[in-house]
Design an enzyme around this catalytic site. Structure first.
Site, PDB file in Angstrom:
ATOM      1  N   PRO A 105     -20.419  93.620  85.191  1.00  0.00           N
ATOM      2  CA  PRO A 105     -20.408  94.983  85.735  1.00  0.00           C
ATOM      3  C   PRO A 105     -19.833  95.008  87.157  1.00  0.00           C
ATOM      4  CG  PRO A 105     -22.598  94.413  84.874  1.00  0.00           C
ATOM      5  CD  PRO A 105     -21.772  93.162  84.844  1.00  0.00           C
ATOM      6  N   VAL A 106     -19.071  96.064  87.465  1.00  0.00           N
ATOM      7  CA  VAL A 106     -18.402  96.164  88.767  1.00  0.00           C
ATOM      8  C   VAL A 106     -19.353  96.751  89.825  1.00  0.00           C
ATOM      9  CG1 VAL A 106     -16.476  97.308  89.966  1.00  0.00           C
ATOM     10  CG2 VAL A 106     -16.155  96.402  87.669  1.00  0.00           C
ATOM     11  N   LEU A 110     -22.945  91.359  91.077  1.00  0.00           N
ATOM     12  CA  LEU A 110     -22.849  90.197  90.186  1.00  0.00           C
ATOM     13  C   LEU A 110     -21.555  89.414  90.407  1.00  0.00           C
ATOM     14  CD1 LEU A 110     -24.373  91.812  86.983  1.00  0.00           C
ATOM     15  CD2 LEU A 110     -25.346  89.906  88.251  1.00  0.00           C
ATOM     16  N   GLY A 111     -20.830  89.771  91.438  1.00  0.00           N
ATOM     17  CA  GLY A 111     -19.666  88.959  91.830  1.00  0.00           C
ATOM     18  C   GLY A 111     -18.415  89.227  91.024  1.00  0.00           C
ATOM     19  N   SER A 112     -18.271  90.438  90.493  1.00  0.00           N
ATOM     20  CA  SER A 112     -17.133  90.664  89.596  1.00  0.00           C
ATOM     21  C   SER A 112     -15.780  90.452  90.293  1.00  0.00           C
ATOM     22  CB  SER A 112     -17.226  92.039  88.942  1.00  0.00           C
ATOM     23  OG  SER A 112     -16.476  92.981  89.621  1.00  0.00           O
ATOM     24  N   ASP A 119     -20.470  84.404  97.574  1.00  0.00           N
ATOM     25  CA  ASP A 119     -20.034  84.803  96.223  1.00  0.00           C
ATOM     26  C   ASP A 119     -18.919  83.895  95.707  1.00  0.00           C
ATOM     27  OD1 ASP A 119     -21.687  86.987  96.606  1.00  0.00           O
ATOM     28  OD2 ASP A 119     -20.281  88.402  95.673  1.00  0.00           O
ATOM     29  N   ALA A 166     -14.990  88.526  92.949  1.00  0.00           N
ATOM     30  CA  ALA A 166     -14.719  87.104  93.202  1.00  0.00           C
ATOM     31  C   ALA A 166     -14.424  86.378  91.898  1.00  0.00           C
ATOM     32  CB  ALA A 166     -15.908  86.457  93.914  1.00  0.00           C
ATOM     33  N   ALA A 167     -15.095  86.784  90.804  1.00  0.00           N
ATOM     34  CA  ALA A 167     -14.869  86.102  89.523  1.00  0.00           C
ATOM     35  C   ALA A 167     -13.461  86.393  88.992  1.00  0.00           C
ATOM     36  CB  ALA A 167     -15.927  86.518  88.508  1.00  0.00           C
TER      37      ALA A 167
HETATM   38  O1  PMV Z   1     -23.909  92.449  96.607  1.00  0.00           O
HETATM   39  P1  PMV Z   1     -23.423  91.041  96.706  1.00  0.00           P
HETATM   40  O2  PMV Z   1     -24.130  90.106  95.787  1.00  0.00           O
HETATM   41  O3  PMV Z   1     -21.965  90.864  96.699  1.00  0.00           O
HETATM   42  O4  PMV Z   1     -24.024  90.495  98.046  1.00  0.00           O
HETATM   43  C1  PMV Z   1     -23.666  90.584  99.287  1.00  0.00           C
HETATM   44  C2  PMV Z   1     -24.509  89.571  99.978  1.00  0.00           C
HETATM   45  C3  PMV Z   1     -24.650  89.824 101.455  1.00  0.00           C
HETATM   46  O5  PMV Z   1     -25.440  88.761 101.958  1.00  0.00           O
HETATM   47  C4  PMV Z   1     -25.359  91.140 101.702  1.00  0.00           C
HETATM   48  C5  PMV Z   1     -23.311  89.855 102.154  1.00  0.00           C
HETATM   49  C6  PMV Z   1     -22.605  88.521 102.191  1.00  0.00           C
HETATM   50  O6  PMV Z   1     -21.405  88.535 102.477  1.00  0.00           O
HETATM   51  O7  PMV Z   1     -23.231  87.472 101.997  1.00  0.00           O
END
Ligand code: PMV
Length: 307
Positions: free
Chosen positions: A95-96, A100-102, A146, A104-105
Site C-alpha cells: 500500500p502507498v 510500509l516503504g512502498s 527505510d 523505497a521498495a
Molecule cells: O512512515 P515511514 O515508515 O516511512 O517512517 C518514517 C520514519 C521516520 O522516523 C518518522 C522518519 C525517518 O526518516 O526515519
C-alpha cells in the site's frame, strides 16, 4: 530480468531515529514490489505500472517523476549515456503512503532489475546508497532506515549515519499490522516535531533518550528470544509517540482495540497521524486481533512472522 523488494515496518524508534537514536525495522515479505525488465520491440524506455495506471515512455514523464528519476539516476551512476530500448513492468502489493516503504521498495527492485539487465550488478551497499539519494529527493531529510531494511531484507538495528547492523531473531514472533487507510504525512509530522524540539529541546531529548533505551532493550530481547518483553516495550514506545504528537485518534483507537483483543502490546509504526499500527500477538490470536482491527475501522491488516 526480474527483481523484487519487500515492504517493511519499524518496530521501535521511529522519529527518534531522525535525532540519531537507534531504531529497529524488519522486512514484511507478505507485500512486495516486483520489477521485470525486457527488451522492447519499440524505441524508447517504456514503463508500465498498472497499479498507478502508468504506461509511459521515460522522456514523456515529468523530470521529477519518482520512477523516471530512479532510472536516470542509475544510468548516470553507471555512466550509460545512450539509452537502451526497454520495457519495464512494475507491480506492487505494498500500500502507498502507509508507512510500509512502498517508494523505497520500488526504487530497490527497479535498480536491482535494471542493473542486472545492463550487466552491471550492484552490491547491496551501492543500491542502498543510491536509494537513499532518491529518498532524499522526495522526502526531505529521511533517516535512511527505510531504504536500508528494504535493500538488505533482514531485521536491522539502525542509527543514522552509522553502518547498519543486521540482528538475529532468537525466537520468531508474530505481528499484526493494521492500516488506518489514512495517508501518513511523513514530511509534515517530521517537520512539526522539529519545530517542537527546537522550542523545547530538553524535553524532547529526554523522550528520545527513553526511546533509545527501548530500542536497545528490544534488540536484546529479540536476539535472546525473550519476545514476551516486547509487548510492554511497544506500549511504552507508543505513549512516548503520543507525547511527541505524532499519533492520532484513529491510531490510538486501533492500538487500544488490539490490546483489548488480546495483543501483548501495540504501537503506531512509521511516521504516524495515519499509516499503520502494529500489535504483538501470540500466533493463535493473530486472526482474532486482525478481525477486531477491521471491525474497529482498519482498512486492511497483514499478519507477519518476524524470523
Ligand atoms: O512512515 P515511514 O515508515 O516511512 O517512517 C518514517 C520514519 C521516520 O522516523 C518518522 C522518519 C525517518 O526518516 O526515519
Amino acid at each position: 530480468m526480474k527483481a523484487s523488494a519487500p515492504g517493511k515496518i519499524i518496530l521501535f524508534g521511529e522519529h527518534a531515529v531522525v535525532y540519531n537514536r537507534p531504531a529497529l525495522a524488519v522486512p514484511v515479505t507478505q507485500v512486495h514490489v516486483d520489477v521485470e525488465v525486457l527488451d522492447s520491440p519499440r524505441h524508447g524506455i517504456w514503463i508500465h505500472a498498472p497499479g498507478i495506471d502508468l504506461h509511459s515512455e521515460l522522456n514523456s514523464l515529468p523530470a521529477d517523476h519518482p520512477i523516471g528519476s530512479v532510472i536516470l539516476k542509475l544510468f548516470s551512476t553507471l555512466g550509460i549515456s545512450s539509452l537502451p530500448t526497454l520495457d519495464i513492468t512494475i507491480a506492487s502489493t505494498i500500500p502507498v503512503a502507509a508507512g510500509l516503504g512502498s517508494g523505497a521498495a520500488v526504487s530497490v527492485a527497479l535498480i536491482r532489475a535494471l542493473a542486472q539487465y545492463l550487466a552491471h550488478p550492484l552490491s547491496n551497499e551501492k543500491i542502498n546508497d543510491l536509494v537513499f539519494e532518491i529518498e532524499k529527493l522526495h522526502h526531505g531529510t529521511p533517516s535512511g532506515i527505510d531504504n536500508t531494511v528494504i535493500t538488505y531484507a533482514q531485521p536491522v538495528y539502525f542509527i543514522k549515519g552509522q553502518p547498519m547492523e543486521i540482528f538475529k531473531v532468537g525466537k520468531p514472533f508474530t505481528i499484526v499490522i493494521g492500516d488506518t487507510g489514512i495517508p501518513a504525512p511523513t514530511k509534515e509530522s517530521v517537520s512539526d516535531l522539529r519545530r517542537l524540539w527546537l522550542r523545547n529541546t530538553n524535553h524532547f531529548e529526554e523522550i528520545f533518550n527513553e526511546i533509545a533505551q527501548i530500542s536497545l532493550i528490544a534488540r536484546r530481547s529479540i536476539e535472546s528470544g525473550k519476545t514476551e518483553l516486547l509487548g510492554n516495550l511497544m506500549d511504552h514506545n507508543h505513549s512516548l509517540l503520543q507525547d511527541m504528537t505524532v499519533s492520532s485518534p484513529m491510531l490510538d483507537g486501533l492500538v487500544k482495540t488490539a490490546r483489548n483483543a488480546g495483543a501483548l502490546g501495540a504501537k503506531l509504526s512509521g511516521s504516524g497521524r495515519g499509516g499503520n499500527m502494529i500489535a504483538l500477538v501470540d500466533q493463535p490470536n493473530a486472526e482474532s486481533v486482525a478481525g477486531a482491527l477491521i471491525s474497529a475501522g482498519a482498512k486492511r491488516t497483514i499478519i507477519t512472522e518476524v524470523n
